[in-house]
Design an enzyme around this catalytic site. Structure first.
Site, PDB file in Angstrom:
ATOM      1  N   LYS A 200     -20.409 -20.640 -10.445  1.00  0.00           N
ATOM      2  CA  LYS A 200     -19.723 -20.451 -11.728  1.00  0.00           C
ATOM      3  C   LYS A 200     -18.300 -19.954 -11.494  1.00  0.00           C
ATOM      4  O   LYS A 200     -17.355 -20.395 -12.155  1.00  0.00           O
ATOM      5  CB  LYS A 200     -20.508 -19.423 -12.555  1.00  0.00           C
TER       6      LYS A 200
ATOM      7  N   TYR B   8       0.857  -1.176   0.000  1.00  0.00           N
ATOM      8  CA  TYR B   8       0.000   0.000   0.000  1.00  0.00           C
ATOM      9  C   TYR B   8       0.902   1.239   0.000  1.00  0.00           C
ATOM     10  O   TYR B   8       1.874   1.287  -0.720  1.00  0.00           O
ATOM     11  CB  TYR B   8      -0.997  -0.076   1.178  1.00  0.00           C
TER      12      TYR B   8
END
Length: 751
Positions: free
Chosen positions: A96, A41
């Site tokens: 899925k 970060y």
């Protein structure tokens, strides 16, 4: 082959435990020190941000975009459920997403959009474009799905693919290529009827036309009959594009002399009379789900020359979208494709068709319990086939590069194919394989500990999964109350409870046991107590007399104690050549470790026996064995009398002339790490070992439990190998799934 049965309770428990839903996000970089966080970060993250802002292509190098697909739906046409809304469709979309990961190592996340307005839907998806490498649209009703897909394809610069349309079309086309090949017909000559003018039907007819089928040879039908030139009722622009010059007005009329029927409609839409009226060697793809337009039995009853495919896994020739979408996206992502075009879809279909014509690998044949060869009952590869991951994406990528949609073409295709092979987790296909073999075997497995709720749930699952018959040793009233407490009251009638009080064979069992133990200090009273009161001994006696095909125990008692009891009935001691082999599954790798059960302190001859047992288990699991005798020393250094037997064991195998690779002694890193192996070019191992033989039971126990606790590894076993009948001993900490896996291993007679 027995059909599996999933209850509402099973399905809800699967989605609830161990955590709600079906996947989680994990970091791929270290996140422990202050430096790690500074790089992940602020301030370190600013550097790749600046690079990507200056050159957007670098997003594929510095972020997960290149291997991230969104599964997006509004829930308006969920298979079998209809318009259940965005939130209702979330479990399907999560499913899925995990299929993408399981079959092609594509990271995927599900997004459910709460709108039925195509404009709002398109805007939402388009604005998310920078995040993803591809978009998989799912379960959106027609005709909105056509509008949405067309617009997004035009507005976005990444692949947009509606699987309900094109996934079905691609697998259907692959099967059709092979069916026509077998019946000696050409696609440009045949008459084709497509029933169902929704998303899948229109995609099927479009793809087969782009592969050479003639426009007026293809008749599309909907609920109102044939779509002919001049028809006005119930039409839209997508149907009109496929209106044919034909006198046929009904499906029945269209079927006369047709060579091919493709159904994406409803159960029972096709009658035996319609099949009877078709041309010679008709091809019938009855793909309605969950029940086909006509069953293969009914079609073959009137036409023995028919080639039949369905959408179901319990019939041959399953048209299964999982053969297509994961690999299409894998190939498209790996060339940073702008879109998935017709050429890529046709390449996928052709590669699937070619694969079905080749010899089927042994592990696929083992998974199905029968030899699969190209022919009328095998025109489409099975989802088990390990070649799919490296054959289909390469064909898709090559077509994408040839048609100019690749942003970053692959230079070294051989290297690409090798990298695809290494992507796949062998453990998943091994577990699927043994489950399929168990289903084919239909073994009766006796679960010895019917007083444990985990064991009862595993027994119920074994039976409901269609794997075979489960017997549980226990008292009927106790089993009934425990099942009811687990919310499985309806399973009471399904399980057969066995015990000394309800068997006709107790006298036979006692006579057998007395014969074995009379010279080992056991009198008739001892024998009666063992046979009638000890469930481990009772279950083993059932197995010994052929009243069950396999046995599972050990969930409630320490494995050493259980093994002692089993030895009353079977010869499972070190001198008998028995050994316990544990399978350790971790991060896509599998290693077998022995002996984890029988030998306390094996000598070099015992170690050679353990190596042979480990190699046999490896082969039963579909692995080519590479055995390493492991120690703290490597090839004689440091010198230690403790390591001497590990040095001698390979010499024993030399004399036996075994037919597998082995080497030793060596440290674990030399056995498993290709880089560490490079320092020993004389080693007989051609790659990392997959069977480790350790010096003693204490070292095996420490290794397995350390991997479980610190590495979060999955452990199957110990698999008891080298005795007459399949007996599997769980550990006391086993979960329901662990016990079920052991039952499956017993059913397959592994080891």
């Amino acid at each position: 082959m027995s059909k599996s049965r999933v209850t509402r309770e099973d399905a809800l428990a699967f989605h609830l435990e161990p955590t709600p839903g079906k996947f989680e996000i994990q970091a791929t970089v270290p996140m422990t020190t202050q430096r790690d966080l500074s790089l992940a970060y602020s301030p370190g993250v600013a550097v790749p941000c600046e690079e990507i802002a200056a050159n957007p292509e670098l997003a594929y190098d510095y972020t997960n975009k290149g291997n991230l697909v969104a599964v997006i739906s509004n829930g308006t046409a969920v298979l079998g459920l209809g318009n259940i809304g965005a939130l209702g469709s979330k479990p399907v979309m999560e499913g899925k997403a995990v299929l993408f990961k399981r079959f092609a190592d594509v990271n995927s996340i599900d997004i459910e959009l709460d709108t039925e307005d195509p404009d709002a839907f398109c805007n939402a998806v388009r604005l998310m474009g920078p995040t993803f490498g591809g978009i998989n649209l799912e379960d959106i009703k027609a005709p909105e799905c056509f509008i949405i897909e067309q617009r997004l394809k035009e507005e976005m610069d990444i692949p947009v693919f509606h699987d309900d349309q094109h996934g079905t079309a691609v697998i259907c086309a692959a099967g059709l290529l092979n069916a026509l090949h077998l019946s000696g017909k050409k696609i440009e000559d045949v008459r084709i009827v497509v029933n169902g003018a929704g998303a899948a039907g229109i995609a099927c007819i479009e793809l087969i036309k782009s592969m050479g089928a003639k426009h007026d040879n293809c008749i599309l039908c909907d609920t109102k009959g044939a779509i002919y030139q001049g028809r006005t009722e119930g039409m839209n622009q997508w149907k009109s594009a496929h209106a044919a010059k034909t006198k046929a007005r009904t499906l029945e009329e269209a079927m006369v002399d047709a060579d091919v029927f493709l159904g994406v409609s409803v159960k029972g839409a096709v009658t035996p009379e319609m099949v009877q009226s078709m041309a010679d060697n008709p091809v019938i793809f009855a793909m309605a789900n969950p029940d086909p337009e006509i069953t293969p039995e009914d079609a073959h009853a009137v036409r023995v020359d028919a080639i039949v495919a369905t959408g179901r896994s319990d019939y041959p020739n399953q048209v299964n979208n999982v053969l297509g979408f994961p690999y299409l996206f894998r190939g498209a992502l790996d060339i940073h494709a702008r879109r998935i075009n017709d050429e890529m879809k046709i390449a996928c279909a052709q590669a699937l068709a070619d694969l079905a014509r080749e010899d089927v690998p042994d592990e696929v044949a083992m998974a199905y319990g029968r030899k699969l060869t190209f022919g009328r009952d095998y025109i489409i590869p099975t989802p088990f086939d390990p070649r799919l991951i490296h054959r289909i994406p390469t064909a898709v990528a090559r077509a994408g590069m040839e048609t100019g949609v690749a942003r970053r073409p692959i230079v070294d295709m051989d290297g690409y194919e090798a990298s695809l092979k290494s992507r796949m987790d062998p453990t998943a296909s091994i577990l699927r394989g043994i489950h399929a073999r168990a289903k084919a075997a239909q073994s009766t497995v006796v679960f010895a500990e019917g007083d444990d709720p985990r064991v009862l749930r595993a027994a119920v699952l074994y039976q409901r999964s269609g794997l075979g018959r489960a017997l549980v040793v226990g008292r009927e009233a106790d089993v009934k109350s425990k099942l009811e407490a687990e919310g499985l009251g309806d399973a009471v009638r399904e399980l057969r409870v066995v015990n000394a009080a309800n068997t006709d064979h107790l006298d036979t069992y006692k006579a057998f046991l007395y014969e074995r133990l009379q010279r080992k200090g056991q009198d008739r009273q001892d024998i009666h107590r063992l046979a009638s009161r000890d469930r481990h001994v009772f279950a083993a006696l059932m197995l010994a007399h052929g009243h069950a095909d396999g046995m599972v125990t050990g969930a409630t008692r320490k494995s050493a104690h259980v093994l002692e009891l089993i030895n009353h009935v079977f010869d499972a001691q070190p001198k008998d050549g028995a050994a316990g082999i544990s399978a350790i599954l971790h991060k896509g790798k599998i290693v077998l470790l022995g002996d984890t059960l029988v030998h306390e302190w094996p000598d070099e001859n015992d170690l050679a026996d353990i190596a042979e047992r480990g190699a046999a288990v490896a082969r039963d699991l579909g692995l080519e064995p590479r055995v390493a005798f492991v120690s703290f020393s490597t090839f004689g250094y440091p010198v230690s009398e403790r390591a001497e037997k590990m040095h001698q064991a390979p010499v024993v195998l030399d004399k036996r002339g075994v037919d597998f690779e082995y080497e030793g002694e060596m440290a674990v890193d030399v056995a498993l790490n290709p880089r560490a192996q490079e320092a020993y070019p004389f080693s007989r191992l051609t790659g990392p070992a997959n069977v480790l033989v350790v010096p003693a039971r204490h070292s095996s126990s420490i290794s397995v439990k350390l991997m479980q606790e610190m590495g979060d590894a999955t452990v199957i076993g110990p698999i008891l190998s080298g005795i007459d009948k399949p007996i599997q001993i769980c550990s006391t900490g086993s979960t329901v799934n662990d016990i079920l896996n052991m039952a499956v291993i017993a059913a397959c007679k592994v080891g």
